[in-house]
Scaffold this motif. Structure first.
Motif, PDB file in Angstrom:
ATOM      1  N   ARG A 102       0.837  -1.198   0.000  1.00 24.60           N
ATOM      2  CA  ARG A 102       0.000   0.000   0.000  1.00 24.60           C
ATOM      3  C   ARG A 102       0.882   1.263   0.000  1.00 24.60           C
ATOM      4  O   ARG A 102       0.639   2.196  -0.757  1.00 24.60           O
ATOM      5  CB  ARG A 102      -0.897  -0.014   1.242  1.00 24.60           C
ATOM      6  CG  ARG A 102      -2.016   0.988   1.210  1.00 24.60           C
ATOM      7  CD  ARG A 102      -2.737   1.021   2.549  1.00 24.60           C
ATOM      8  NE  ARG A 102      -3.797   0.043   2.644  1.00 24.60           N
ATOM      9  CZ  ARG A 102      -5.101   0.368   2.677  1.00 24.60           C
ATOM     10  NH1 ARG A 102      -5.467   1.630   2.599  1.00 24.60           N
ATOM     11  NH2 ARG A 102      -6.025  -0.550   2.787  1.00 24.60           N
ATOM     12  N   ARG A 135     -10.425  -4.037  -1.956  1.00 23.97           N
ATOM     13  CA  ARG A 135     -10.685  -3.997  -0.523  1.00 23.97           C
ATOM     14  C   ARG A 135      -9.383  -4.060   0.279  1.00 23.97           C
ATOM     15  O   ARG A 135      -9.180  -3.298   1.212  1.00 23.97           O
ATOM     16  CB  ARG A 135     -11.606  -5.167  -0.146  1.00 23.97           C
ATOM     17  CG  ARG A 135     -12.137  -5.021   1.269  1.00 23.97           C
ATOM     18  CD  ARG A 135     -13.255  -5.976   1.573  1.00 23.97           C
ATOM     19  NE  ARG A 135     -14.388  -5.808   0.658  1.00 23.97           N
ATOM     20  CZ  ARG A 135     -15.476  -6.573   0.684  1.00 23.97           C
ATOM     21  NH1 ARG A 135     -15.557  -7.547   1.556  1.00 23.97           N
ATOM     22  NH2 ARG A 135     -16.452  -6.367  -0.181  1.00 23.97           N
ATOM     23  N   LYS A 136      -8.481  -4.947  -0.108  1.00 23.64           N
ATOM     24  CA  LYS A 136      -7.306  -5.211   0.721  1.00 23.64           C
ATOM     25  C   LYS A 136      -6.278  -4.073   0.691  1.00 23.64           C
ATOM     26  O   LYS A 136      -5.660  -3.756   1.693  1.00 23.64           O
ATOM     27  CB  LYS A 136      -6.652  -6.523   0.272  1.00 23.64           C
ATOM     28  CG  LYS A 136      -5.655  -7.045   1.265  1.00 23.64           C
ATOM     29  CD  LYS A 136      -5.246  -8.472   0.976  1.00 23.64           C
ATOM     30  CE  LYS A 136      -3.984  -8.822   1.744  1.00 23.64           C
ATOM     31  NZ  LYS A 136      -3.328  -9.997   1.188  1.00 23.64           N
ATOM     32  N   PHE A 137      -6.100  -3.452  -0.504  1.00 25.47           N
ATOM     33  CA  PHE A 137      -5.007  -2.479  -0.636  1.00 25.47           C
ATOM     34  C   PHE A 137      -5.482  -1.042  -0.824  1.00 25.47           C
ATOM     35  O   PHE A 137      -4.685  -0.159  -1.091  1.00 25.47           O
ATOM     36  CB  PHE A 137      -4.080  -2.882  -1.783  1.00 25.47           C
ATOM     37  CG  PHE A 137      -3.403  -4.198  -1.562  1.00 25.47           C
ATOM     38  CD1 PHE A 137      -2.331  -4.294  -0.684  1.00 25.47           C
ATOM     39  CD2 PHE A 137      -3.847  -5.351  -2.195  1.00 25.47           C
ATOM     40  CE1 PHE A 137      -1.711  -5.510  -0.460  1.00 25.47           C
ATOM     41  CE2 PHE A 137      -3.231  -6.572  -1.975  1.00 25.47           C
ATOM     42  CZ  PHE A 137      -2.161  -6.650  -1.099  1.00 25.47           C
ATOM     43  N   GLY A 138      -6.785  -0.819  -0.722  1.00 22.15           N
ATOM     44  CA  GLY A 138      -7.299   0.552  -0.870  1.00 22.15           C
ATOM     45  C   GLY A 138      -7.283   1.002  -2.319  1.00 22.15           C
ATOM     46  O   GLY A 138      -7.508   0.196  -3.232  1.00 22.15           O
ATOM     47  N   PHE A 187       1.466  -2.545  -9.504  1.00 25.88           N
ATOM     48  CA  PHE A 187       0.703  -3.265  -8.481  1.00 25.88           C
ATOM     49  C   PHE A 187       0.269  -4.631  -9.040  1.00 25.88           C
ATOM     50  O   PHE A 187       0.432  -5.669  -8.376  1.00 25.88           O
ATOM     51  CB  PHE A 187      -0.519  -2.416  -8.100  1.00 25.88           C
ATOM     52  CG  PHE A 187      -1.549  -3.115  -7.255  1.00 25.88           C
ATOM     53  CD1 PHE A 187      -1.370  -3.262  -5.888  1.00 25.88           C
ATOM     54  CD2 PHE A 187      -2.714  -3.615  -7.832  1.00 25.88           C
ATOM     55  CE1 PHE A 187      -2.328  -3.894  -5.109  1.00 25.88           C
ATOM     56  CE2 PHE A 187      -3.675  -4.253  -7.055  1.00 25.88           C
ATOM     57  CZ  PHE A 187      -3.483  -4.387  -5.697  1.00 25.88           C
ATOM     58  N   ARG A 208       4.773   5.236  -5.571  1.00 27.60           N
ATOM     59  CA  ARG A 208       4.701   5.277  -7.042  1.00 27.60           C
ATOM     60  C   ARG A 208       3.816   6.407  -7.523  1.00 27.60           C
ATOM     61  O   ARG A 208       4.112   7.051  -8.532  1.00 27.60           O
ATOM     62  CB  ARG A 208       4.163   3.938  -7.564  1.00 27.60           C
ATOM     63  CG  ARG A 208       5.183   2.841  -7.472  1.00 27.60           C
ATOM     64  CD  ARG A 208       4.587   1.485  -7.788  1.00 27.60           C
ATOM     65  NE  ARG A 208       5.639   0.480  -7.776  1.00 27.60           N
ATOM     66  CZ  ARG A 208       5.456  -0.795  -7.444  1.00 27.60           C
ATOM     67  NH1 ARG A 208       4.258  -1.229  -7.108  1.00 27.60           N
ATOM     68  NH2 ARG A 208       6.475  -1.640  -7.455  1.00 27.60           N
ATOM     69  N   ILE A 253      -5.496   2.441  -5.667  1.00 26.17           N
ATOM     70  CA  ILE A 253      -4.221   2.569  -6.381  1.00 26.17           C
ATOM     71  C   ILE A 253      -4.465   3.611  -7.471  1.00 26.17           C
ATOM     72  O   ILE A 253      -5.352   3.459  -8.305  1.00 26.17           O
ATOM     73  CB  ILE A 253      -3.764   1.236  -7.018  1.00 26.17           C
ATOM     74  CG1 ILE A 253      -4.061   0.047  -6.113  1.00 26.17           C
ATOM     75  CG2 ILE A 253      -2.304   1.296  -7.426  1.00 26.17           C
ATOM     76  CD1 ILE A 253      -3.222  -0.080  -4.900  1.00 26.17           C
ATOM     77  N   ASP A 254      -3.646   4.639  -7.448  1.00 27.26           N
ATOM     78  CA  ASP A 254      -3.945   5.863  -8.173  1.00 27.26           C
ATOM     79  C   ASP A 254      -2.939   6.075  -9.313  1.00 27.26           C
ATOM     80  O   ASP A 254      -1.776   6.377  -9.074  1.00 27.26           O
ATOM     81  CB  ASP A 254      -3.862   6.999  -7.128  1.00 27.26           C
ATOM     82  CG  ASP A 254      -4.292   8.347  -7.661  1.00 27.26           C
ATOM     83  OD1 ASP A 254      -4.270   8.522  -8.870  1.00 27.26           O
ATOM     84  OD2 ASP A 254      -4.633   9.200  -6.830  1.00 27.26           O
TER      85      ASP A 254
END
Lengths: 222, 222
Positions: free
Chosen positions: A86, B56-59, B70, A92, B61-62
């Motif tokens: 995370r 859910r697990k890692f929120g 990822f 990144r 990713i942008d």
């Protein structure tokens, strides 16, 4: 043993140089005038640009993003990189904002107009390009200030590869006296800390062509 | 289960969408008009841009570069990613050329001028921006043609995430009839193959505002 082809006026090169030093990796630095089509660089890389990292086992790693991810793959426990997936995603995201968006819209344009056109005899700086870059700069520097205010540094509460990346761009903008520091007190406090990092400080001694930086450029307390 | 916030006119979004489909990942797609400051997006991302991947697990990713890295971290054995660190570095170099350099200097500019200014009521396309983007485009498309001629595809002799990335940009340029295909026979052959990939083909059905693509846009043999 690594070899890094770089130029101190290129913020992407500069951040890799500081990162290598910060990680205490055994590296030799070769300075290249990347604004000319350089035959030595063209031999090892399609676009003949810097930064380029050469190592015996993996060949040539070409560009700041591939080099930083390569170092993360080889040294995932380095204090300069975050540990969780995370936090790595956040690293990144910020690297992409700094090394792509901020670079293409702001720092690359200012370096191109103020320095590279002079060095490559391509005429004087173009006012409209500089104006558009400086107006966008305000937006980004305010954004980075907000992130630093929340976290102390860009990623967490100590120096990471993301701080080194942004400081490398900011140093070049400051060299051309393009940061109105009174507008950004949070950023100034953060940059004072970064400036005191020895390997970063050493790089501030580089001078480019006949352009002199402003008087506060080397000062820790400015 | 993933949720992807995207827009088919954004080549960075489009490549993530095709990549998710190509990897058969369970994903829901939410289309967002990213050219407005979107409250829903602003809630989950600082810049309120697409692509954004939520899980859910890692929120959240942008951004395209964080999302692709990822996916590589979670699914390193996917047929779409290379296996060795050396090949991964080459993938990263090409992704950086396509999604940063080519994007900022060419495809983003053309999409901005031909579509986003119209949608956001910011006036008609600016000729000088379009001219500079199209003159740079020739340089990049020739470079990509050389790489494809040597390897059949961009990374090796089968479709990889790099081909999906470039094809997503090329599709948008082709939508505005900005690719002079007679100049790039190698690229045309490669794009014919990419166009026949079902999840890529489905995306070609998207239409933007009142702008109609050229007649050859959907044809496999053009």
């Amino acid at each position: 043993m690594y070899v890094l082809y770089h130029h101190p006026s290129c913020p992407l090169s500069r951040q890799i140089m500081v990162t290598m030093e910060y990680m205490s990796l055994d590296c030799e630095y070769l300075q290249e005038e990347y604004w000319y089509r350089n035959a030595k660089l063209a031999d090892i890389s399609s676009f003949a640009t810097v930064p380029l990292l050469k190592c015996r086992k993996f060949g040539v790693i070409d560009g700041a993003y591939p080099i930083l991810e390569f170092l993360l793959s080889l040294y995932p426990n380095s204090h300069i990189f975050p540990g969780s997936l995370r936090a790595i995603s956040e690293m990144r995201r910020l690297l992409s904002v700094i090394n792509s968006e901020f670079y293409y819209h702001v720092s690359q344009r200012i370096i191109e107009e103020k320095l590279l056109r002079l060095l490559a005899n391509r005429g004087s700086p173009r006012g409209d390009v500089l104006r558009s870059a400086t107006s966008r700069q305000v937006y980004y520097l305010n954004y980075f200030s907000c992130v630093i205010r929340d976290r102390n540094f860009l990623l967490y509460d100590k120096v990471s590869v993301v701080d080194i990346a942004l400081a490398s761009h900011v140093a070049m903008l400051d060299y051309f006296n393009y940061v109105e520091w009174y507008r950004y007190p949070t950023l100034r406090g953060w940059y004072q800390v970064l400036k005191s990092v020895p390997c970063f400080r050493a790089l501030l001694k580089s001078r480019f062509s006949s352009i002199r930086p402003p008087e506060h450029y080397m000062e820790l307390d400015f």
